[in-house]
Motif scaffolding. Structure first.
Motif, short mmCIF file in Angstrom:
data_model
loop_
_atom_site.label_atom_id
_atom_site.label_comp_id
_atom_site.label_asym_id
_atom_site.label_seq_id
_atom_site.Cartn_x
_atom_site.Cartn_y
_atom_site.Cartn_z
N GLY A 129 0.79 -1.23 0.00
CA GLY A 129 0.00 0.00 0.00
C GLY A 129 0.82 1.28 0.00
O GLY A 129 0.28 2.36 0.21
N ALA A 130 2.13 1.18 -0.22
CA ALA A 130 3.01 2.36 -0.23
C ALA A 130 3.27 2.79 -1.67
O ALA A 130 3.26 1.98 -2.59
CB ALA A 130 4.32 2.05 0.48
N SER A 131 3.53 4.09 -1.85
CA SER A 131 3.82 4.61 -3.19
C SER A 131 5.11 5.43 -3.14
O SER A 131 5.46 6.01 -2.11
CB SER A 131 2.67 5.47 -3.70
OG SER A 131 2.63 6.71 -3.03
N LEU A 132 5.80 5.47 -4.28
CA LEU A 132 7.03 6.25 -4.37
C LEU A 132 6.74 7.74 -4.23
O LEU A 132 7.54 8.48 -3.66
CB LEU A 132 7.71 5.97 -5.72
CG LEU A 132 9.03 6.70 -5.99
CD1 LEU A 132 10.06 6.35 -4.92
CD2 LEU A 132 9.55 6.36 -7.37
N TYR A 133 5.58 8.17 -4.70
CA TYR A 133 5.18 9.58 -4.61
C TYR A 133 5.10 10.02 -3.15
O TYR A 133 5.64 11.07 -2.77
CB TYR A 133 3.83 9.77 -5.30
CG TYR A 133 3.33 11.19 -5.34
CD1 TYR A 133 3.65 12.03 -6.40
CD2 TYR A 133 2.52 11.70 -4.33
CE1 TYR A 133 3.19 13.33 -6.45
CE2 TYR A 133 2.06 13.01 -4.36
CZ TYR A 133 2.40 13.82 -5.43
OH TYR A 133 1.96 15.11 -5.47
N GLU A 134 4.45 9.22 -2.32
CA GLU A 134 4.31 9.56 -0.90
C GLU A 134 5.66 9.54 -0.20
O GLU A 134 5.96 10.39 0.64
CB GLU A 134 3.34 8.60 -0.22
CG GLU A 134 1.90 8.72 -0.71
CD GLU A 134 1.00 7.67 -0.10
OE1 GLU A 134 1.52 6.79 0.62
OE2 GLU A 134 -0.22 7.74 -0.33
N HIS A 135 6.50 8.54 -0.55
CA HIS A 135 7.81 8.43 0.09
C HIS A 135 8.69 9.64 -0.24
O HIS A 135 9.33 10.21 0.65
CB HIS A 135 8.50 7.15 -0.38
CG HIS A 135 9.88 6.99 0.15
ND1 HIS A 135 10.15 6.72 1.48
CD2 HIS A 135 11.10 7.08 -0.47
CE1 HIS A 135 11.46 6.65 1.66
NE2 HIS A 135 12.06 6.86 0.49
N LEU A 136 8.70 10.04 -1.51
CA LEU A 136 9.51 11.19 -1.91
C LEU A 136 8.99 12.47 -1.28
O LEU A 136 9.78 13.35 -0.89
CB LEU A 136 9.51 11.32 -3.44
CG LEU A 136 10.29 10.24 -4.20
CD1 LEU A 136 10.12 10.42 -5.69
CD2 LEU A 136 11.77 10.28 -3.83
N SER A 137 7.67 12.60 -1.14
CA SER A 137 7.09 13.79 -0.51
C SER A 137 7.53 13.90 0.94
O SER A 137 7.93 14.96 1.42
CB SER A 137 5.56 13.74 -0.60
OG SER A 137 5.13 13.76 -1.94
N ARG A 138 7.47 12.78 1.66
CA ARG A 138 7.89 12.78 3.06
C ARG A 138 9.38 13.02 3.19
O ARG A 138 9.83 13.72 4.11
CB ARG A 138 7.51 11.45 3.70
CG ARG A 138 6.01 11.22 3.80
CD ARG A 138 5.70 9.78 4.18
NE ARG A 138 4.28 9.53 4.15
CZ ARG A 138 3.73 8.32 4.19
NH1 ARG A 138 4.51 7.26 4.27
NH2 ARG A 138 2.43 8.18 4.15
N LEU A 139 10.15 12.46 2.27
CA LEU A 139 11.61 12.63 2.31
C LEU A 139 12.00 14.09 2.08
O LEU A 139 12.86 14.64 2.78
CB LEU A 139 12.25 11.73 1.26
CG LEU A 139 13.78 11.79 1.16
CD1 LEU A 139 14.43 11.45 2.49
CD2 LEU A 139 14.27 10.85 0.07
N CYS A 145 1.54 12.72 7.82
CA CYS A 145 1.45 11.82 6.66
C CYS A 145 0.15 12.05 5.89
O CYS A 145 0.11 11.96 4.67
CB CYS A 145 1.55 10.37 7.11
SG CYS A 145 3.20 9.90 7.70
N HIS A 146 -0.93 12.36 6.62
CA HIS A 146 -2.23 12.60 5.99
C HIS A 146 -2.17 13.79 5.04
O HIS A 146 -2.90 13.83 4.04
CB HIS A 146 -3.28 12.82 7.07
CG HIS A 146 -4.61 13.27 6.53
ND1 HIS A 146 -5.44 12.45 5.81
CD2 HIS A 146 -5.25 14.47 6.60
CE1 HIS A 146 -6.52 13.11 5.47
NE2 HIS A 146 -6.43 14.34 5.93
N LEU A 147 -1.31 14.76 5.33
CA LEU A 147 -1.22 15.95 4.49
C LEU A 147 -0.72 15.64 3.09
O LEU A 147 -0.91 16.42 2.16
CB LEU A 147 -0.31 16.99 5.15
CG LEU A 147 -0.81 17.60 6.46
CD1 LEU A 147 0.25 18.52 7.04
CD2 LEU A 147 -2.12 18.36 6.25
N PHE A 148 -0.05 14.50 2.93
CA PHE A 148 0.51 14.14 1.63
C PHE A 148 -0.43 13.23 0.83
O PHE A 148 -0.09 12.81 -0.27
CB PHE A 148 1.86 13.43 1.81
CG PHE A 148 2.93 14.34 2.34
CD1 PHE A 148 3.59 15.20 1.49
CD2 PHE A 148 3.25 14.33 3.68
CE1 PHE A 148 4.57 16.06 1.98
CE2 PHE A 148 4.23 15.18 4.18
CZ PHE A 148 4.90 16.03 3.33
N THR A 149 -1.60 12.92 1.38
CA THR A 149 -2.55 12.08 0.67
C THR A 149 -3.08 12.84 -0.55
O THR A 149 -3.64 13.93 -0.40
CB THR A 149 -3.72 11.69 1.58
OG1 THR A 149 -3.22 11.01 2.73
CG2 THR A 149 -4.70 10.79 0.84
#
Length: 202
Positions: free
Chosen positions: A17-27, A84-88
């Motif tokens: 359920g993880a995406s590269l988009y979310e990971h890069l945003s958090r990073l 994390c919710h802010l990046f949804t």
């Protein structure tokens, strides 16, 4: 491949359920907030550290009922969940909507002695951007109200629910005090509450 196609590709989720988009945003948020020395050289290590934290986050949250976490730890986990919710990603990507460039505006306010802190400003920017897309309406940051029990963030936009025509004689309509609507929340990333229309004094 168009920009939208590339973005949708990055948003594709794996079996966990993880995406590269979310990971890069958090990073990128982590780098902007922490400002590590020579971020380019430690980029891969930061990415690996963040991935490990993200993978263990669900187990930490489920253990809250069984392990004696202190108040500070619980507060940190809650902050992570909200951040994390802010990046949804939202479904509405209307090009006509606008939202404030708070990062630039914050620099101007900082020169006058008004400063929320870069982390809070960036999170507020994400929250307003997300709300603008949900409402499909342009929003602006009205201000922050400091209270005794809680602080409140306020955004302003065109009223999506103007008073009915038959009530215009009772309460001001779109050309009066109810031309704009206001939404408030007490915690960045929390639910926005729309304030009711203005009523005349009795």
């Amino acid at each position: 491949m168009s920009f939208e196609e590339a973005k949708q590709y990055l948003r594709g989720k794996d079996e966990e359920g993880a995406s590269l988009y979310e990971h890069l945003s958090r990073l990128l948020l982590k780098i902007i907030v922490e400002k590590p020395h020579n971020a380019n050289a430690v980029f891969e290590q930061l990415s690996q550290d963040l991935r490990e934290i993200t993978q263990h986050a669900p187990s930490l949250l489920t253990e809250l009922d069984t392990e004696p976490f202190d108040a500070e730890k619980i507060s940190q986990l809650e902050w992570c969940r909200i951040a994390c919710h802010l990046f949804t990603p939202t479904e509405n990507e209307a090009a006509e909507i606008s939202y404030p460039d708070l990062m630039t505006e914050a620099n101007v306010f900082e020169w006058t002695g008004v400063n929320f802190g870069r982390t809070e400003v960036y999170q507020l920017y994400l929250a307003i951007k997300q709300k603008a897309k949900v409402e499909a309406s342009s929003l602006r940051f009205w201000g922050k109200i400091f209270g005794r029990s809680s602080d409140y963030y306020v955004v302003q936009g065109v009223n999506p629910e103007p008073p009915p025509a038959e009530e215009v004689n009772i309460i001001e309509g779109m050309e009066g005090a109810n031309k704009y609507a206001f939404w408030v929340c007490s915690k960045i990333g929390g639910e926005w509450t729309k304030l009711p229309n203005v009523l005349p004094e009795i």
